[in-house]
Design a protein around this motif. Structure first.
Motif, short mmCIF file in Angstrom:
data_model
loop_
_atom_site.label_atom_id
_atom_site.label_comp_id
_atom_site.label_asym_id
_atom_site.label_seq_id
_atom_site.Cartn_x
_atom_site.Cartn_y
_atom_site.Cartn_z
N THR A 133 20.30 -33.03 11.29
CA THR A 133 20.45 -31.62 11.90
C THR A 133 18.91 -31.16 12.34
OG1 THR A 133 20.61 -30.46 10.15
CG2 THR A 133 22.62 -31.22 11.05
N THR A 134 19.19 -30.37 13.21
CA THR A 134 18.07 -29.39 13.63
C THR A 134 18.28 -28.04 13.61
OG1 THR A 134 18.59 -29.29 15.98
CG2 THR A 134 16.94 -31.22 15.42
N VAL A 135 17.30 -27.17 13.48
CA VAL A 135 17.67 -25.66 13.65
C VAL A 135 17.13 -24.98 14.72
CG1 VAL A 135 17.03 -23.43 12.44
CG2 VAL A 135 17.76 -25.39 11.11
N GLY A 136 17.95 -24.35 15.49
CA GLY A 136 17.41 -23.55 16.70
C GLY A 136 18.34 -22.35 16.81
N TRP A 151 11.31 -18.56 19.67
CA TRP A 151 11.70 -17.94 18.53
C TRP A 151 11.46 -16.26 18.79
CZ3 TRP A 151 14.93 -19.71 15.46
CH2 TRP A 151 14.97 -21.13 15.05
N LYS A 152 10.51 -16.14 19.38
CA LYS A 152 10.20 -14.67 19.84
C LYS A 152 11.29 -13.84 20.50
CE LYS A 152 6.92 -11.76 22.09
NZ LYS A 152 6.67 -10.70 20.92
N ASP A 153 12.18 -14.76 21.50
CA ASP A 153 13.24 -14.37 22.08
C ASP A 153 14.50 -13.89 21.43
OD1 ASP A 153 12.11 -14.79 24.71
OD2 ASP A 153 12.81 -16.73 24.93
N LEU A 154 14.62 -14.30 20.03
CA LEU A 154 15.51 -14.15 19.04
C LEU A 154 14.97 -12.93 18.04
CD1 LEU A 154 18.32 -14.70 17.86
CD2 LEU A 154 17.18 -16.17 16.10
N LEU A 155 13.81 -13.26 17.71
CA LEU A 155 13.19 -12.04 16.64
C LEU A 155 12.79 -10.98 17.11
CD1 LEU A 155 11.72 -15.08 14.33
CD2 LEU A 155 13.65 -13.81 13.89
N ASP A 156 12.22 -10.97 18.28
CA ASP A 156 11.46 -9.74 18.81
C ASP A 156 11.97 -9.37 20.34
OD1 ASP A 156 9.88 -7.55 19.26
OD2 ASP A 156 7.97 -8.88 19.83
N ASN A 157 13.42 -9.06 20.50
CA ASN A 157 14.10 -8.99 21.60
C ASN A 157 15.00 -7.67 21.57
OD1 ASN A 157 15.39 -9.07 24.02
ND2 ASN A 157 16.01 -11.20 23.73
N GLY A 175 10.62 -20.63 8.09
CA GLY A 175 10.09 -21.56 9.02
C GLY A 175 9.91 -21.05 10.52
N ALA A 176 11.14 -20.32 10.81
CA ALA A 176 11.19 -19.77 12.33
C ALA A 176 10.21 -18.90 12.66
CB ALA A 176 12.56 -19.25 12.45
N ALA A 177 9.83 -18.01 11.43
CA ALA A 177 8.76 -16.98 11.81
C ALA A 177 7.53 -17.73 11.86
CB ALA A 177 8.74 -15.89 10.87
N LEU A 178 7.37 -18.89 10.98
CA LEU A 178 5.91 -19.38 10.86
C LEU A 178 5.81 -20.27 12.24
CD1 LEU A 178 6.44 -20.64 7.19
CD2 LEU A 178 4.17 -19.51 8.10
N ILE A 248 16.77 -25.50 21.39
CA ILE A 248 15.40 -25.72 20.67
C ILE A 248 14.44 -24.95 21.02
CG2 ILE A 248 13.90 -27.51 19.44
CD1 ILE A 248 16.59 -29.45 19.86
N PRO A 249 13.77 -23.98 20.40
CA PRO A 249 12.71 -23.11 20.85
C PRO A 249 11.40 -23.97 21.14
CG PRO A 249 13.57 -22.44 18.77
CD PRO A 249 14.37 -23.70 18.99
N ASP A 250 10.81 -23.26 22.06
CA ASP A 250 9.35 -24.18 22.68
C ASP A 250 8.63 -24.43 21.48
OD1 ASP A 250 10.67 -24.38 25.18
OD2 ASP A 250 9.38 -22.43 25.80
N GLU A 251 8.40 -23.52 20.69
CA GLU A 251 7.20 -23.68 19.61
C GLU A 251 7.49 -24.75 18.51
OE1 GLU A 251 8.34 -19.10 19.89
OE2 GLU A 251 9.53 -20.96 19.80
N GLY A 252 8.97 -25.21 18.81
CA GLY A 252 9.32 -26.26 17.76
C GLY A 252 10.10 -25.67 16.64
#
Length: 348
Positions: A133-136, A151-157, A175-178, A248-252
């Motif tokens: 699986t992946t995480v997104g 991830w910014k669109d989720l964590l800082d929105n 991991g998402a924050a990293l 799947i976020p652009d940052e990976g």
């Protein structure tokens, strides 16, 4: 008949009954499987039980760390478990796994070589892949129509304040924050981990919940968006056609191989091997992909799937997306940096 002979016959009868009772208990046909929620279809469970006469007792966990804690308690009763790659490494090093008997798992030969001989178990002595699986980010488009690419669109929105969830999983959430900051999910740099922790402490003021069971909270409209495992997001999308989108976020992000293992001291080792072999059959593989929507691990599976699944980029990401993904590794003594940060995030 002498009194002594009668007593002797009576004792023999009692001993025979006791032995028979013990044998029945020992040979009871069952296997205890601990697995992620929504990771085994009722149809597949019923098929195994019908074919073998072995009953599957299922328990669930919401993180690899929860599974590890259960096993370390020593009274879990688990025979077969499905830990992710890095947790196999941890359990192997802690001598919590039984070596697999290859002769009892002939379907091992069906597994694609790209999923074998990974660094967490180089000879597949203790594990075989179940799915990946992946995480997104999963978004309920009835509730939120804004752009989501990172991830910014989720964590800082601000538009998602009080309307999103993060996984209740230390390594995935950290991991998402990293990744948001351009760091590796396997960093052991204290300053980078501190920065990720601070990002999550800020985000915590706006999240609705930490939850690893995202299917229901998305479908029931409890949240508009959630960090989610790809299999859960895709299952939610099936239940709400046209409403749930998985990004799947652009940052990976992270890529995980979930594995079949037998826990040390398993009470039903033969049944455990039968279950693992069954779950690696071609029929079980097709059922797994179609029902839990996890990535296939057997050879040539993609062409045997329905067309809509063959072309699903969440199941079969393009190379450009795969290059941005990392598997989580066991960091040894550096795991404490993550654990301490997580404790602060969850309790502050």
């Amino acid at each position: 008949m002498s009194r002594i002979l009668m007593i002797g016959l009576l004792l023999c009868g009692l001993l025979s009954a006791c032995t028979k009772k013990e044998q029945v208990s020992y040979d009871k046909k069952e296997v205890n499987l601990s697995i992620w929620g929504n990771y085994l279809s009722p149809e597949l469970q019923a098929q195994f039980e019908k074919e073998t006469g072995i009953k599957i007792n299922i328990s669930n966990y919401s993180s690899n760390e929860e599974l590890l804690a259960k096993i370390q308690m020593g009274s879990s009763g688990i025979d077969v478990a499905v830990p992710s790659d890095y947790m196999v490494d941890i359990m192997r090093k802690m001598s919590l796994l039984e070596p697999l008997k290859a002769e009892l798992i002939p379907n091992k030969n069906l597994v694609s070589t790209e999923f074998l001989k990974q660094n967490f178990d180089p000879e597949n002595q203790f594990s075989l892949p179940y799915t990946w699986t992946t995480v997104g980010i999963a978004v309920n488009r009835e509730l939120y129509k804004g752009a989501v690419h990172s991830w910014k669109d989720l964590l800082d929105n601000p538009q998602l304040k009080g309307k999103f969830a993060l996984l209740d999983d230390v390594r995935e959430t950290m991991g998402a924050a990293l990744k948001l900051h351009g760091y590796s999910v396997n960093t052991n740099n204290a300053a980078e981990i501190q920065k990720a922790k601070n990002t999550l402490l800020t985000a915590k003021k706006n999240i609705k919940m930490f939850s690893s069971d995202t299917i229901d909270i998305l479908n029931n409209k409890e949240v508009a968006a959630a960090q989610a495992y790809s299999s859960d997001a895709l299952q939610a999308a099936v239940k709400s056609p046209g409403k749930i989108e998985y990004i799947i976020p652009d940052e990976g992000t992270t890529f995980a191989i979930d594995n079949l293992v037998i826990v040390k001291g398993a009470k039903h080792p033969e049944a455990a091997h039968q279950l693992i072999n069954f779950l690696l059959s071609e029929n079980a593989e097709i059922n797994k992909v179609k029902t839990i929507l996890g990535g296939p691990v057997l050879k040539d599976t993609q062409g045997k799937l329905p067309k809509e699944l063959q072309n699903n980029q969440a199941l079969f990401p393009p190379d450009s997306t795969l290059k941005k993904m990392e598997r989580i590794h066991d960091l040894g003594e550096h795991n404490k940096l993550f654990e301490d940060s997580w404790t602060e995030i969850k309790t502050k």
